[in-house]
Design a protein around this motif. Sequence first.
Motif, PDB file in Angstrom:
ATOM      1  N   GLU A   5       0.834  -1.209   0.000  1.00 35.43           N
ATOM      2  CA  GLU A   5       0.000   0.000   0.000  1.00 35.43           C
ATOM      3  C   GLU A   5       0.866   1.256   0.000  1.00 35.43           C
ATOM      4  O   GLU A   5       0.556   2.226  -0.687  1.00 35.43           O
ATOM      5  CB  GLU A   5      -0.951  -0.004   1.199  1.00 35.43           C
ATOM      6  CG  GLU A   5      -2.191  -0.834   0.932  1.00 35.43           C
ATOM      7  CD  GLU A   5      -2.974  -1.195   2.187  1.00 35.43           C
ATOM      8  OE1 GLU A   5      -2.651  -0.660   3.271  1.00 35.43           O
ATOM      9  OE2 GLU A   5      -3.900  -2.022   2.070  1.00 35.43           O
ATOM     10  N   PHE A  22      -0.051   0.337  -4.346  1.00 35.39           N
ATOM     11  CA  PHE A  22      -0.912  -0.718  -4.879  1.00 35.39           C
ATOM     12  C   PHE A  22      -2.216  -0.828  -4.086  1.00 35.39           C
ATOM     13  O   PHE A  22      -2.265  -0.464  -2.911  1.00 35.39           O
ATOM     14  CB  PHE A  22      -0.201  -2.075  -4.773  1.00 35.39           C
ATOM     15  CG  PHE A  22       0.960  -2.232  -5.714  1.00 35.39           C
ATOM     16  CD1 PHE A  22       0.765  -2.596  -7.036  1.00 35.39           C
ATOM     17  CD2 PHE A  22       2.268  -2.031  -5.272  1.00 35.39           C
ATOM     18  CE1 PHE A  22       1.839  -2.751  -7.899  1.00 35.39           C
ATOM     19  CE2 PHE A  22       3.351  -2.181  -6.124  1.00 35.39           C
ATOM     20  CZ  PHE A  22       3.130  -2.546  -7.440  1.00 35.39           C
ATOM     21  N   VAL A  23      -3.257  -1.380  -4.733  1.00 38.58           N
ATOM     22  CA  VAL A  23      -4.462  -1.751  -3.996  1.00 38.58           C
ATOM     23  C   VAL A  23      -4.610  -3.269  -4.034  1.00 38.58           C
ATOM     24  O   VAL A  23      -4.227  -3.925  -4.989  1.00 38.58           O
ATOM     25  CB  VAL A  23      -5.759  -1.075  -4.526  1.00 38.58           C
ATOM     26  CG1 VAL A  23      -5.683   0.438  -4.442  1.00 38.58           C
ATOM     27  CG2 VAL A  23      -6.082  -1.513  -5.945  1.00 38.58           C
ATOM     28  N   TYR A  78      -6.803  -6.889  -3.759  1.00 40.96           N
ATOM     29  CA  TYR A  78      -8.093  -7.530  -3.982  1.00 40.96           C
ATOM     30  C   TYR A  78      -8.403  -8.311  -2.704  1.00 40.96           C
ATOM     31  O   TYR A  78      -7.661  -9.241  -2.362  1.00 40.96           O
ATOM     32  CB  TYR A  78      -8.023  -8.446  -5.200  1.00 40.96           C
ATOM     33  CG  TYR A  78      -9.330  -9.165  -5.462  1.00 40.96           C
ATOM     34  CD1 TYR A  78     -10.481  -8.432  -5.730  1.00 40.96           C
ATOM     35  CD2 TYR A  78      -9.416 -10.543  -5.418  1.00 40.96           C
ATOM     36  CE1 TYR A  78     -11.689  -9.079  -5.953  1.00 40.96           C
ATOM     37  CE2 TYR A  78     -10.617 -11.194  -5.641  1.00 40.96           C
ATOM     38  CZ  TYR A  78     -11.748 -10.450  -5.908  1.00 40.96           C
ATOM     39  OH  TYR A  78     -12.946 -11.088  -6.127  1.00 40.96           O
ATOM     40  N   TRP A 137      -2.250  -7.746  -6.065  1.00 42.63           N
ATOM     41  CA  TRP A 137      -2.139  -6.292  -5.932  1.00 42.63           C
ATOM     42  C   TRP A 137      -2.161  -5.657  -7.309  1.00 42.63           C
ATOM     43  O   TRP A 137      -1.629  -6.225  -8.256  1.00 42.63           O
ATOM     44  CB  TRP A 137      -0.831  -5.941  -5.206  1.00 42.63           C
ATOM     45  CG  TRP A 137      -0.847  -6.455  -3.806  1.00 42.63           C
ATOM     46  CD1 TRP A 137      -0.499  -7.719  -3.401  1.00 42.63           C
ATOM     47  CD2 TRP A 137      -1.300  -5.775  -2.638  1.00 42.63           C
ATOM     48  NE1 TRP A 137      -0.707  -7.841  -2.046  1.00 42.63           N
ATOM     49  CE2 TRP A 137      -1.196  -6.658  -1.549  1.00 42.63           C
ATOM     50  CE3 TRP A 137      -1.790  -4.483  -2.405  1.00 42.63           C
ATOM     51  CZ2 TRP A 137      -1.561  -6.309  -0.254  1.00 42.63           C
ATOM     52  CZ3 TRP A 137      -2.137  -4.118  -1.118  1.00 42.63           C
ATOM     53  CH2 TRP A 137      -2.019  -5.038  -0.057  1.00 42.63           C
ATOM     54  N   SER A 138      -2.765  -4.475  -7.385  1.00 44.90           N
ATOM     55  CA  SER A 138      -2.773  -3.865  -8.704  1.00 44.90           C
ATOM     56  C   SER A 138      -2.671  -2.347  -8.658  1.00 44.90           C
ATOM     57  O   SER A 138      -2.897  -1.704  -7.638  1.00 44.90           O
ATOM     58  CB  SER A 138      -3.995  -4.299  -9.516  1.00 44.90           C
ATOM     59  OG  SER A 138      -5.179  -3.785  -8.960  1.00 44.90           O
ATOM     60  N   TYR A 139      -2.307  -1.830  -9.815  1.00 42.23           N
ATOM     61  CA  TYR A 139      -2.200  -0.391 -10.031  1.00 42.23           C
ATOM     62  C   TYR A 139      -2.621  -0.112 -11.473  1.00 42.23           C
ATOM     63  O   TYR A 139      -2.239  -0.863 -12.378  1.00 42.23           O
ATOM     64  CB  TYR A 139      -0.753   0.082  -9.820  1.00 42.23           C
ATOM     65  CG  TYR A 139      -0.528   1.514 -10.256  1.00 42.23           C
ATOM     66  CD1 TYR A 139      -0.952   2.575  -9.457  1.00 42.23           C
ATOM     67  CD2 TYR A 139       0.079   1.803 -11.473  1.00 42.23           C
ATOM     68  CE1 TYR A 139      -0.789   3.882  -9.870  1.00 42.23           C
ATOM     69  CE2 TYR A 139       0.254   3.109 -11.889  1.00 42.23           C
ATOM     70  CZ  TYR A 139      -0.187   4.145 -11.087  1.00 42.23           C
ATOM     71  OH  TYR A 139      -0.026   5.440 -11.504  1.00 42.23           O
ATOM     72  N   TYR A 193      -9.951  -2.183 -11.495  1.00 45.55           N
ATOM     73  CA  TYR A 193     -10.216  -2.432 -10.079  1.00 45.55           C
ATOM     74  C   TYR A 193      -9.564  -1.337  -9.220  1.00 45.55           C
ATOM     75  O   TYR A 193     -10.179  -0.784  -8.312  1.00 45.55           O
ATOM     76  CB  TYR A 193      -9.699  -3.817  -9.675  1.00 45.55           C
ATOM     77  CG  TYR A 193     -10.203  -4.216  -8.305  1.00 45.55           C
ATOM     78  CD1 TYR A 193     -11.475  -4.770  -8.157  1.00 45.55           C
ATOM     79  CD2 TYR A 193      -9.445  -3.999  -7.168  1.00 45.55           C
ATOM     80  CE1 TYR A 193     -11.972  -5.087  -6.909  1.00 45.55           C
ATOM     81  CE2 TYR A 193      -9.929  -4.318  -5.917  1.00 45.55           C
ATOM     82  CZ  TYR A 193     -11.185  -4.868  -5.794  1.00 45.55           C
ATOM     83  OH  TYR A 193     -11.671  -5.174  -4.556  1.00 45.55           O
ATOM     84  N   TRP A 194      -8.329  -1.006  -9.558  1.00 50.00           N
ATOM     85  CA  TRP A 194      -7.608   0.075  -8.875  1.00 50.00           C
ATOM     86  C   TRP A 194      -8.374   1.391  -9.002  1.00 50.00           C
ATOM     87  O   TRP A 194      -8.557   2.122  -8.028  1.00 50.00           O
ATOM     88  CB  TRP A 194      -6.202   0.200  -9.473  1.00 50.00           C
ATOM     89  CG  TRP A 194      -5.461   1.465  -9.160  1.00 50.00           C
ATOM     90  CD1 TRP A 194      -4.694   1.718  -8.057  1.00 50.00           C
ATOM     91  CD2 TRP A 194      -5.408   2.659  -9.954  1.00 50.00           C
ATOM     92  NE1 TRP A 194      -4.177   2.995  -8.124  1.00 50.00           N
ATOM     93  CE2 TRP A 194      -4.603   3.593  -9.276  1.00 50.00           C
ATOM     94  CE3 TRP A 194      -5.966   3.023 -11.191  1.00 50.00           C
ATOM     95  CZ2 TRP A 194      -4.331   4.860  -9.781  1.00 50.00           C
ATOM     96  CZ3 TRP A 194      -5.701   4.292 -11.693  1.00 50.00           C
ATOM     97  CH2 TRP A 194      -4.892   5.197 -10.988  1.00 50.00           C
ATOM     98  N   LYS A 223      -9.852   3.507  -5.933  1.00 53.72           N
ATOM     99  CA  LYS A 223      -9.283   4.850  -5.728  1.00 53.72           C
ATOM    100  C   LYS A 223     -10.227   5.967  -6.195  1.00 53.72           C
ATOM    101  O   LYS A 223      -9.845   7.137  -6.199  1.00 53.72           O
ATOM    102  CB  LYS A 223      -7.942   4.971  -6.472  1.00 53.72           C
ATOM    103  CG  LYS A 223      -6.832   4.096  -5.896  1.00 53.72           C
ATOM    104  CD  LYS A 223      -6.243   4.744  -4.653  1.00 53.72           C
ATOM    105  CE  LYS A 223      -5.043   3.988  -4.145  1.00 53.72           C
ATOM    106  NZ  LYS A 223      -4.560   4.496  -2.864  1.00 53.72           N
ATOM    107  N   SER A 254      -9.376   4.277 -15.732  1.00 57.90           N
ATOM    108  CA  SER A 254      -8.220   3.433 -15.454  1.00 57.90           C
ATOM    109  C   SER A 254      -7.187   3.785 -16.525  1.00 57.90           C
ATOM    110  O   SER A 254      -7.542   4.291 -17.578  1.00 57.90           O
ATOM    111  CB  SER A 254      -8.588   1.955 -15.506  1.00 57.90           C
ATOM    112  OG  SER A 254      -8.788   1.557 -16.841  1.00 57.90           O
TER     113      SER A 254
END
Length: 203
Positions: A167, A171-172, A174, A181-183, A187-188, A192, A197
Amino acid sequence: MEYYMDNYLARNIKVKDNREKLVDISKYVDVIIKKENIGKIKIKNRFVRKSVALMLKKASLSLPRNCRLIIYDGYRSLKIQTIFFERQLKSLRKRYPSWNLKKLKKEASKYVADPEGICPHKTGGAVDVSISCNGREIDFGGFNLFKEKKISLERRMNRKFLARIMEKAGFVNYPLEWWHWSYGDMYWAAVKKKKFSIYSEIK
Ligand SMILES: [Zn+2]
């Protein structure tokens, strides 16, 4: 709340791809790359978008000296995503033989994105990670693709340790998968509260 890889919030997010290139993670940061092969297919799991590689570097730098990130998965092609999804469908079919395909697909997409829908790993913005310290992988409790009943305090603390590092790097997570983790993906953007996206799926 129920979670799905193509979270309903993410479905309304528009994509404005910033055309960042896929890069080899290992050229940016010293990580352990886990290789997985399905049958004869070699999975090239070391590629992510450039910003993601730089963020992994940042995450790695905030680890204690004796620890390194382990990369299980980054960018996935449609072909690989389809194989993963089919595999998840197969194990669910064994568990719930009376379910129809629609129900099976819905359940499967809680843990593996339906290749026909929104797939974080197809954008190059998602990464599956773990941590190794003193040559041993930290006990996070394994990759459980079904609902976990009980998580020990130690594993919960370990997951918090990983979350703090990821974090902080931007990253965020799931929520059903401590490793995912994603950026920059949809989903990010949903988490956010971004209008767009920045990574579309790479064909
Ligand atoms: Zn993942």
